[in-house]
Design a protein around this motif. Structure first.
Motif, mmCIF file in Angstrom:
data_model
loop_
_atom_site.group_PDB
_atom_site.id
_atom_site.type_symbol
_atom_site.label_atom_id
_atom_site.label_comp_id
_atom_site.label_asym_id
_atom_site.label_seq_id
_atom_site.Cartn_x
_atom_site.Cartn_y
_atom_site.Cartn_z
ATOM 1 N N ASP A 9 -1.656 -7.142 -6.058
ATOM 2 C CA ASP A 9 -0.854 -7.811 -5.037
ATOM 3 C C ASP A 9 0.563 -7.242 -5.026
ATOM 4 O O ASP A 9 0.944 -6.453 -5.902
ATOM 5 C CB ASP A 9 -0.850 -9.325 -5.230
ATOM 6 C CG ASP A 9 -0.268 -9.768 -6.566
ATOM 7 O OD1 ASP A 9 0.451 -8.967 -7.217
ATOM 8 O OD2 ASP A 9 -0.528 -10.914 -6.972
ATOM 9 N N GLU A 39 -1.345 -4.123 0.543
ATOM 10 C CA GLU A 39 -0.176 -4.523 -0.230
ATOM 11 C C GLU A 39 0.583 -3.301 -0.738
ATOM 12 O O GLU A 39 1.817 -3.289 -0.777
ATOM 13 C CB GLU A 39 -0.607 -5.404 -1.403
ATOM 14 C CG GLU A 39 -1.258 -6.722 -0.993
ATOM 15 C CD GLU A 39 -0.228 -7.770 -0.621
ATOM 16 O OE1 GLU A 39 0.520 -7.543 0.357
ATOM 17 O OE2 GLU A 39 -0.177 -8.795 -1.297
ATOM 18 N N ASN A 73 -5.153 -0.221 0.041
ATOM 19 C CA ASN A 73 -4.650 -1.542 -0.300
ATOM 20 C C ASN A 73 -3.451 -1.845 0.604
ATOM 21 O O ASN A 73 -2.398 -1.208 0.471
ATOM 22 C CB ASN A 73 -4.229 -1.575 -1.772
ATOM 23 C CG ASN A 73 -3.680 -2.934 -2.201
ATOM 24 O OD1 ASN A 73 -3.564 -3.853 -1.402
ATOM 25 N ND2 ASN A 73 -3.331 -3.050 -3.477
ATOM 26 N N ASP A 89 -5.120 -0.263 -7.190
ATOM 27 C CA ASP A 89 -6.102 -0.727 -6.209
ATOM 28 C C ASP A 89 -6.333 -2.227 -6.405
ATOM 29 O O ASP A 89 -6.621 -2.687 -7.514
ATOM 30 C CB ASP A 89 -7.441 0.005 -6.377
ATOM 31 C CG ASP A 89 -7.398 1.432 -5.852
ATOM 32 O OD1 ASP A 89 -6.397 1.797 -5.211
ATOM 33 O OD2 ASP A 89 -8.378 2.173 -6.091
ATOM 34 N N GLY A 90 -6.175 -2.978 -5.342
ATOM 35 C CA GLY A 90 -6.405 -4.418 -5.409
ATOM 36 C C GLY A 90 -5.235 -5.228 -5.938
ATOM 37 O O GLY A 90 -5.294 -6.465 -5.949
#
Length: 282
Positions: free
Chosen positions: A54, A6, A4, A51-52
């Motif tokens: 922001d 981010e 990720n 995971d995923g």
């Protein structure tokens, strides 16, 4: 495993923040965590809950500092001897690279402990924050001539409840018990607060949605693990504050801040004062 971007960005930002706030070891150590994450190493599995996510969510949930604290927690307990031996200690030069090598090797054997630690938000309960509150309390006491009722929300372990039993060094100025084991030293600018004001605390209260029970050695260790490992003065101050809190039968109610405040913090004749600080883990 998918990286990720981010999370990688958050780890780099956290590393720089640690450096700026006086923890060069943590800064370098978090950079090693970031490198391992970017390469799909074992740390990626620990960070899988984000995971995923922001960048805002990652920082709202303090994921980058959670994982750094996780290894501090493991090193403190001695379950991973190589990690404990490589961890910062007074009088020795910290070696973040050696510490990371030991930490990475410890992930597999201690994954369950590490994952469990990551489920809990950081709670630093920094008693040094009371230095900026002291002046306000003294001013209220001076202006009203009344005793204080002091309340804290998001109190974690409740260490700040006993702020009036600490010893303060405000630049050249002194206030509090000179024999106290909790000593708060600050680089004070400007004139002193009203240090001669008569001050009495007649009621103390605190709440947290998930308070730390200081009588539980496991929870005490978790609390101390949130102090950055090369900041030995903060560690010593927190240990002293824990001893003081236990000696005074500290109590923190497990409650929602709004509900608790409505129930507890109604005005009473003959007393003044209430503190509502930000959550201790923020």
């Amino acid at each position: 495993m998918t990286v990720n971007p981010e999370m990688l960005n958050a780890l780099r930002l956290q590393a720089r923040a640690c450096e700026r706030f006086g923890s060069p070891f943590n800064g370098a150590f978090v950079d090693h965590i970031a490198d391992d994450y970017a390469g799909g190493g074992p740390v990626a599995g620990l960070l899988a809950p984000w995971d995923g996510a922001d960048l805002k969510t990652i920082f709202d949930e303090a994921a980058p500092i959670r994982i750094a604290n996780t290894f501090n927690h493991l090193a403190m307990g001695g379950e991973a001897p190589a990690l404990s031996a490589a961890w910062p200690r007074p009088g020795a030069t910290p070696d973040p690279e050696a510490a990371w090598v030991a930490a990475r090797e410890a992930i597999g054997p201690h994954r369950a402990m590490l994952e469990a630690f990551l489920t809990h938000e950081p709670q630093t309960n920094e008693v040094g924050r009371t230095a900026v509150l002291l002046g306000g309390f003294l001013e209220v006491a001076a202006q009203t001539g009344l005793p204080l009722r002091v309340f804290e929300v998001g109190a974690s372990a409740g260490l700040n409840q006993f702020w009036d039993r600490f010893h303060y060094e405000l630049g050249p100025h002194r206030w509090g018990d000179p024999a106290s084991g909790v000593r708060i030293a600050t680089d004070w600018q400007g004139g002193p607060p009203r240090l001669t004001a008569a001050l009495e605390v007649v009621e103390r209260g605190a709440c947290d949605r998930r308070p730390t029970d200081l009588t539980d050695p496991t929870q005490r260790r978790r609390l101390l693990a949130c102090i950055w490992p090369d900041q030995f003065d903060r560690q010593a101050r927190s240990r002293a504050a824990i001893e003081l809190a236990l000696a005074n039968a500290v109590q923190v109610d497990a409650a929602d801040a709004l509900t608790w405040t409505r129930a507890k913090v109604a005005p009473k004749a003959g007393a003044e004062g209430a503190i509502r600080v930000r959550p201790a883990w923020a």
